[in-house]
Design a protein around this motif. Structure first.
Motif, short mmCIF file in Angstrom:
data_model
loop_
_atom_site.label_atom_id
_atom_site.label_comp_id
_atom_site.label_asym_id
_atom_site.label_seq_id
_atom_site.Cartn_x
_atom_site.Cartn_y
_atom_site.Cartn_z
N VAL A 93 -6.61 21.53 -72.26
CA VAL A 93 -7.48 21.21 -71.12
C VAL A 93 -8.93 21.54 -71.43
O VAL A 93 -9.85 20.82 -71.06
CB VAL A 93 -7.01 21.97 -69.86
CG1 VAL A 93 -7.98 21.75 -68.71
CG2 VAL A 93 -5.61 21.51 -69.47
N GLY A 94 -9.15 22.67 -72.12
CA GLY A 94 -10.52 23.12 -72.39
C GLY A 94 -11.10 23.86 -71.19
O GLY A 94 -10.42 24.11 -70.19
N ARG A 95 -12.36 24.18 -71.27
CA ARG A 95 -13.02 24.92 -70.19
C ARG A 95 -13.37 23.97 -69.05
O ARG A 95 -13.88 22.87 -69.27
CB ARG A 95 -14.28 25.60 -70.71
CG ARG A 95 -14.00 26.70 -71.73
CD ARG A 95 -15.28 27.40 -72.13
NE ARG A 95 -15.01 28.46 -73.09
CZ ARG A 95 -15.95 29.27 -73.60
NH1 ARG A 95 -17.21 29.11 -73.23
NH2 ARG A 95 -15.64 30.20 -74.47
N LEU A 130 -0.99 25.43 -63.80
CA LEU A 130 -1.05 24.03 -64.22
C LEU A 130 0.07 23.72 -65.20
O LEU A 130 0.67 22.63 -65.15
CB LEU A 130 -2.41 23.74 -64.86
CG LEU A 130 -2.57 22.34 -65.46
CD1 LEU A 130 -2.48 21.26 -64.38
CD2 LEU A 130 -3.90 22.23 -66.23
N GLN A 131 0.39 24.68 -66.06
CA GLN A 131 1.47 24.47 -67.02
C GLN A 131 2.80 24.29 -66.30
O GLN A 131 3.63 23.47 -66.71
CB GLN A 131 1.54 25.64 -68.00
CG GLN A 131 2.40 25.39 -69.22
CD GLN A 131 1.78 24.37 -70.17
OE1 GLN A 131 0.67 23.90 -69.95
NE2 GLN A 131 2.52 24.00 -71.19
N LEU A 155 -7.17 14.93 -68.42
CA LEU A 155 -6.01 14.57 -69.23
C LEU A 155 -5.56 13.13 -69.01
O LEU A 155 -4.68 12.64 -69.73
CB LEU A 155 -4.85 15.53 -68.93
CG LEU A 155 -5.05 16.99 -69.30
CD1 LEU A 155 -3.91 17.86 -68.75
CD2 LEU A 155 -5.17 17.17 -70.81
N GLY A 156 -6.15 12.47 -68.01
CA GLY A 156 -5.77 11.09 -67.73
C GLY A 156 -4.37 10.95 -67.17
O GLY A 156 -3.67 9.97 -67.44
N THR A 214 -9.29 18.50 -61.46
CA THR A 214 -10.22 18.26 -62.58
C THR A 214 -9.46 18.15 -63.90
O THR A 214 -9.74 17.28 -64.73
CB THR A 214 -11.25 19.40 -62.67
OG1 THR A 214 -11.94 19.52 -61.44
CG2 THR A 214 -12.25 19.13 -63.79
N ALA A 215 -8.48 19.04 -64.10
CA ALA A 215 -7.70 19.02 -65.34
C ALA A 215 -6.88 17.74 -65.46
O ALA A 215 -6.81 17.13 -66.54
CB ALA A 215 -6.77 20.24 -65.37
#
Length: 495
Positions: free
Chosen positions: A394-396, A379-380, A413-414, A408-409
């Motif tokens: 992002v969190g869990r 994702l990064q 994060l919008g 989902t991420a």
């Protein structure tokens, strides 16, 4: 030089040895797994000998097996190892754990500790498995008997003293597992103190449920003739009389005698207290040791800490510090000793977080690092491709595969309008980085080798603090089995 100063000097040297080992690796220990691919962690942090040895998918799978087998007999350091650089690295880090060659002798086993308390030792006789899981029962039965033994030791040092003259203060009482067991099993007065009203309420409800279990448990254990247990059965209110709870923050201004007097009428005749804490979170563990050192009424302490990542450090600035986690228990959790404070030594949040991991349990269960570590690293790569900041949290996430994780991420994060990668491209990206994602899991296991080393340093710093305060009868004791209870070491001291 007195024996006390010789022992302190030896402990300082052990701490310095660990510091020398950790310092060159602090970048590795504190790196963020998020940047594994974008910042080339494998190349920057993994020892060159291991990089040369592990070059294929098959190598990574073989390396994982070696890491998982390190606690098995005749696997590391015997004969010609399959991957010599990996095996040598494991052997080197093992030296700086409590059971390692450099640190051996600083921790007492439970058997050794009990032998030292032979004349005042208390045993667990009553079993109540219905109200606790296997892990909690293992911890509570052992810790309760240790605290009761300490109370007996305190009482034995007072003319005509009795264990009933010592009140136990359980800091961070939670649901009352330990405190209720001390009262029920050993007939001691216990005040459970927790700063969370919900925990206090839950502890009271559990105490009331516990009363209904007593007659059957006493009969099953053949303890009907024991005076304490027979009184528990006859008197429905006896357990409540022994174990009280309160919602309050324990700090350095807390008057324990006054607090106990509010909950145990006639407490003025009591002059001694024992401070207990089973898995005291973050700063609460260090603060309990400071309270013991400063409060003359506290004659004994038994503290098992946890959640090192929630400690506040004196010499490090934490960009991710959450004030909510530290305001309840102020001060600094690390370092405690004047020795390390004089050196302004810092660990860092990721190092403290790493110290909370259980390498024994992971190896015993052969736990593969989560696929989500790789998903977050990918994702990064995606976020940077689309020009997004590197510091997004992002969190869990709950997800089924990389595509679901990224979708989902991005929603969390919008960034739906900015990050427009297709599902087909995501699957192609996962195939492209297949080998690197397996490599990342090995990287995680290599880094995890430092976890018990960092925990060793944290606990030795706490022990040295007690010795610096003049308490020679201060010990580190391995109370629990680490696979069952990863935070298995207790700081125990007697005045």
């Amino acid at each position: 030089m007195s024996s006390r100063f010789r022992a302190m000097d030896q402990l300082c040297k052990l701490i310095d040895t660990i510091v020398r080992f950790l310092k060159p690796n602090m970048g590795f220990i504190n790196c963020h797994m998020v940047g594994y691919l974008t910042e080339d962690h494998w190349k920057n942090y993994v020892p060159r000998t291991i990089q040369s040895e592990l070059t294929s998918m098959q190598d990574y799978l073989r390396a994982k097996n070696i890491f998982f087998a390190q606690f098995e007999q005749n696997t590391v350091g015997e004969g010609a190892p399959e991957l010599p650089a990996v095996s040598a690295f494991i052997e080197e880090t093992r030296k700086f754990r409590f059971d390692g060659a450099e640190i051996q002798g600083t921790v007492l086993s439970l058997t050794e500790f009990n032998e030292g308390l032979l004349n005042v030792r208390k045993e667990t006789r009553l079993r109540l498995p219905e109200l606790m899981n296997v892990k909690k029962r293992h911890e509570v039965e052992i810790a309760a008997s240790v605290v009761a033994s300490l109370c007996t030791a305190v009482a034995s040092g007072v003319p005509n003293g009795s264990p009933e003259d010592v009140i136990v203060i359980d800091a961070g009482d939670g649901k009352g597992y330990l405190s209720s067991r001390i009262a029920l099993e050993h007939g001691l007065k216990v005040l459970g103190v927790d700063c969370n009203e919900g925990n206090t309420s839950g502890a009271k409800k559990r105490r009331d449920r516990l009363k209904n279990k007593i007659p059957k448990a006493v009969k099953k254990s053949n303890l009907e003739e024991d005076k304490h247990f027979s009184e528990l059965i006859k008197d429905d209110g006896r357990l409540e009389a022994l174990y009280r709870t309160t919602t309050q923050l324990i700090d350095f201004g807390t008057n324990l005698a006054e607090l106990a007097g509010q909950h145990f009428p006639g407490v003025g005749s009591f002059s001694s207290f024992a401070l207990a804490g089973l898995h005291t979170c973050g700063n609460l563990g260090p603060n309990c040791l400071r309270l013991f050192a400063q409060n003359t009424a506290l004659k004994a302490v038994c503290n098992v800490g946890c959640c090192y990542h929630l400690m506040k450090e004196e010499f490090v600035s934490d960009d991710f510090d959450n004030p909510i986690n530290t305001t309840d228990h102020s001060g600094f959790g690390f370092p405690m000793s004047a020795h390390l404070r004089a050196r302004r030594f810092a660990l860092g949040r990721n190092a403290r977080n790493l110290a909370s991991e259980s390498i024994e349990r992971a190896c015993r269960n052969r736990e593969n690092p989560s696929d989500k570590l790789g998903y977050r690293a990918l994702l990064q790569v995606i976020l940077l491709h689309y020009g997004q900041k590197t510091s997004l949290q992002v969190g869990r996430l709950k997800s089924c595969g990389l595509t679901d994780y990224v979708r989902t991420a991005v929603r969390r994060l919008g960034l739906q309008e900015q990050v427009t990668i297709t599902d087909e491209k995501l699957l192609e990206l996962e195939r492209l980085f297949q080998c690197e994602l397996e490599q990342l899991k090995v990287f995680y296991l290599i880094r995890q080798q430092f976890a018990p080393v960092v925990e060793t340093l944290i606990l030795l710093d706490r022990l040295l603090f007690l010795w610096e305060c003049g308490y020679e009868r201060s010990y580190l004791v391995k109370l629990f089995e680490p696979v069952v209870s990863p935070r298995c070491y207790a700081l125990i001291a007697l005045k």
